[in-house]
Design an enzyme around this catalytic site. Structure first.
Site, short mmCIF file in Angstrom:
data_model
loop_
_atom_site.label_atom_id
_atom_site.label_comp_id
_atom_site.label_asym_id
_atom_site.label_seq_id
_atom_site.Cartn_x
_atom_site.Cartn_y
_atom_site.Cartn_z
N GLN A 1 31.10 3.50 66.33
CA GLN A 1 32.31 3.30 65.61
C GLN A 1 32.29 3.55 64.23
O GLN A 1 33.24 3.81 63.46
CB GLN A 1 32.53 1.71 65.74
CG GLN A 1 32.95 1.40 67.13
CD GLN A 1 33.90 2.20 68.01
OE1 GLN A 1 35.17 2.12 67.33
NE2 GLN A 1 33.66 3.14 68.68
N HIS B 1 33.96 6.80 63.08
CA HIS B 1 35.39 7.05 63.08
C HIS B 1 35.87 7.54 61.53
O HIS B 1 36.62 8.46 61.46
CB HIS B 1 36.22 5.80 63.56
CG HIS B 1 36.34 5.81 65.02
ND1 HIS B 1 37.18 6.66 65.59
CD2 HIS B 1 35.78 4.98 65.96
CE1 HIS B 1 37.09 6.38 66.85
NE2 HIS B 1 36.52 5.61 67.20
N GLU C 1 37.07 -6.42 66.87
CA GLU C 1 38.03 -5.37 67.51
C GLU C 1 37.20 -5.14 69.04
O GLU C 1 37.70 -5.34 70.08
CB GLU C 1 38.38 -3.89 67.03
CG GLU C 1 39.10 -2.89 67.90
CD GLU C 1 39.37 -1.63 67.25
OE1 GLU C 1 40.06 -0.81 67.75
OE2 GLU C 1 38.43 -1.45 66.30
N HIS C 2 35.83 -4.57 68.89
CA HIS C 2 35.18 -4.52 69.88
C HIS C 2 33.91 -5.53 69.73
O HIS C 2 33.38 -5.47 68.85
CB HIS C 2 34.41 -3.13 70.13
CG HIS C 2 35.44 -1.97 69.97
ND1 HIS C 2 36.00 -1.30 68.90
CD2 HIS C 2 36.41 -1.70 70.98
CE1 HIS C 2 36.87 -0.31 69.34
NE2 HIS C 2 37.08 -0.58 70.21
N HIS D 1 78.79 -28.27 70.34
CA HIS D 1 77.72 -28.26 71.39
C HIS D 1 78.25 -29.17 72.36
O HIS D 1 78.09 -29.17 73.58
CB HIS D 1 76.52 -28.36 71.15
CG HIS D 1 75.98 -27.10 70.31
ND1 HIS D 1 76.35 -26.49 69.20
CD2 HIS D 1 74.77 -26.26 70.64
CE1 HIS D 1 75.59 -25.50 69.05
NE2 HIS D 1 74.61 -25.23 69.88
N ASP E 1 36.07 2.92 75.60
CA ASP E 1 37.05 4.02 74.87
C ASP E 1 37.85 5.15 75.88
O ASP E 1 39.10 5.50 75.73
CB ASP E 1 36.45 4.96 73.76
CG ASP E 1 36.64 4.15 72.82
OD1 ASP E 1 37.06 3.19 72.35
OD2 ASP E 1 35.57 4.45 71.58
#
Length: 460
Positions: free
Chosen positions: A272, A275, A340-341, A433, A374
């Site tokens: 990761q 990236h 995230e992961h 109402h 992924d």
């Protein structure tokens, strides 16, 4: 090397931090710096692009495409043609097409299990309540371009929409200087079932989907990750259209104990970190020995990996090996970070998985490395980032449907509870109402709501 994080020392590979309350707070604060919502300096530029596209439509889109992507487009070339799709298939290795199709099978089968049905319940006295599910009419899928091609993101965005039954799926992705879309991305779009593909990127693409232009249709929802301009543009147009989330840089957290293979853990962390320079890679462990071995393995990998420069900067910015005194403290830290992961590589990964509350995707055991998710396993890889896994979920079929509540009451059923409704409405000073219910029972009781004396409370 001290970085203001307490008891810290840096080996050749990754810095190792003894976890304390202070270091935890500092790390969480540092992680938040990665959030797209922290980059206010870009917002004015993004807003200018959006307003220009909203006003000048195609003309603005083409100008920004030439300015930022150095590609000259017009109404006749902005949309991908069948000839361009055929050309892409001639370029892409047939074996890769086969891989894409096998990946699609897994992704489609997983998302098929997420489908919900409309439901209705009824009673003998004549009520029917329910929920009606309707697929969105048109969605816009954004696929990043630039530094790399992401056909996997094409599949992860489009297939849940197809499973949900979306009528029209429009995709957009930046083109090269030659006005061509990456052939693998284009082939993946065709395989997944995109109805239309456009060759634009950036904030101008989001604005075009949000407001529509002469060449690009307005959509109901925009999904897919992108750079800071894309993220801020999605934030800006939310409300005019729906969005999935505001995605930040990628992140991985590995929870491991002394049973973990340090070489595997190091490799997964770097998967990761490559990236971009804002990506985050964190190991949490109770084992000082594992921490030191993983750091050594990281150093070895950095000598041979092609994107080692990006990885090194990512690790310097947001890479940590955190050593805790107890396993429970490690799990509590996972929940605080809400990654995230999350990979769990411990003696009892399934047991530990049940203790974790906040994570986008959870990978169990040493053979379930993050790239499995992924590309191939089936669950969606578009996940909540920057701690938003505390309240957001992965992209799913649910993102492409809307729900309508269904209510039916017979007169008999309404007569049994009408006084309760009228009382509730009166308590909020909403006499119209109450009257809406009462008129249905005129003549059956003497109470008039036309000149009703109101209570002193009012609705805020």
């Amino acid at each position: 090397v001290s970085r203001g994080l307490g008891d810290v020392y840096k080996r050749q590979g990754m810095r190792i931090v003894k976890l304390t309350k202070e270091t935890t707070e500092n790390i969480l604060e540092n992680m938040l710096k990665r959030s797209p919502t922290q980059y206010g300096t870009y917002e004015a530029s993004v807003q200018e692009i959006i307003e220009n596209v909203k006003t000048r439509k195609d003309a603005a889109v083409f100008e920004y495409t030439e300015k930022f992507d150095h590609a000259v487009l017009d109404a006749s070339t902005v949309e991908v043609t069948q000839e361009e799709i055929d050309e892409a298939y001639n370029i892409v290795d047939p074996e890769l097409i086969g891989v894409i199709r096998r990946s699609m099978k897994n992704i489609r089968e997983f998302h098929e299990k997420q489908k919900q049905n409309s439901w209705f319940t009824s009673t003998e006295n004549g009520t029917m309540l329910g929920q009606k599910l309707t697929a969105l009419n048109r969605v816009g899928v954004y696929v990043p371009g630039g530094k790399a091609a992401y056909p996997s993101s094409v599949l992860m965005n489009i297939l849940p929409a197809k499973v949900a039954g979306v009528k029209e799926i429009c995709m957009t992705t930046p083109c090269g200087r030659d006005g061509k879309v990456n052939p693998v991305v284009l082939a993946a779009a065709k395989e997944a079932g995109a109805d239309r593909v456009f060759k634009i990127g950036g904030a101008q693409a989001i604005a075009a989907f949000a407001y529509g232009t002469e060449s690009i249709p307005k959509v109901d929802k925009i999904v897919g990750p992108g750079n800071i301009y894309v993220a801020l543009a999605k934030k800006a147009v939310y409300g005019n259209v729906s969005i999935d989330s505001i995605a930040g840089p990628s992140e991985i957290l590995v929870l491991a104990d002394e049973t973990a293979n340090p070489r595997f853990v190091a490799a997964d962390l770097l998967s990761q970190a490559e990236h971009d320079e804002l990506a985050s890679a964190i190991l949490i462990t109770t084992s000082q020995e594992l921490a030191e071995k993983v750091s050594e393995e990281v150093d070895g990998f950095l000598k041979v990996l092609s994107r080692s420069d990006i990885i090194s900067k990512s690790l310097d910015n947001f890479g940590y090996i955190l050593v805790t005194d107890s396993h429970q403290e490690a799990i509590d830290t996972v929940d605080a970070i809400a990654p995230e992961h999350l990979e769990i590589v411990t003696k009892n990964p399934f047991e530990d998985m049940m203790k974790v509350h906040n994570a986008g995707a959870i990978f169990l055991g040493e053979n379930s490395s993050e790239p499995l998710g992924d590309y191939f396993a089936g669950p969606n890889h578009i996940l909540p980032t920057n701690g938003t896994a505390k309240f957001f979920s992965p992209l799913s079929v649910d993102d492409f449907v809307k729900k309508s509540s269904i209510i039916y009451y017979s007169r008999e059923a309404l007569s049994e509870i009408h006084e309760d409704i009228e009382s509730f409405a009166k308590s909020e000073s909403l006499t119209a109402h109450a009257n809406s219910i009462a008129v249905r029972f005129e003549g059956e009781e003497s109470v008039s709501y036309t000149h009703l004396t109101l209570p002193t409370t009012s609705r805020v």
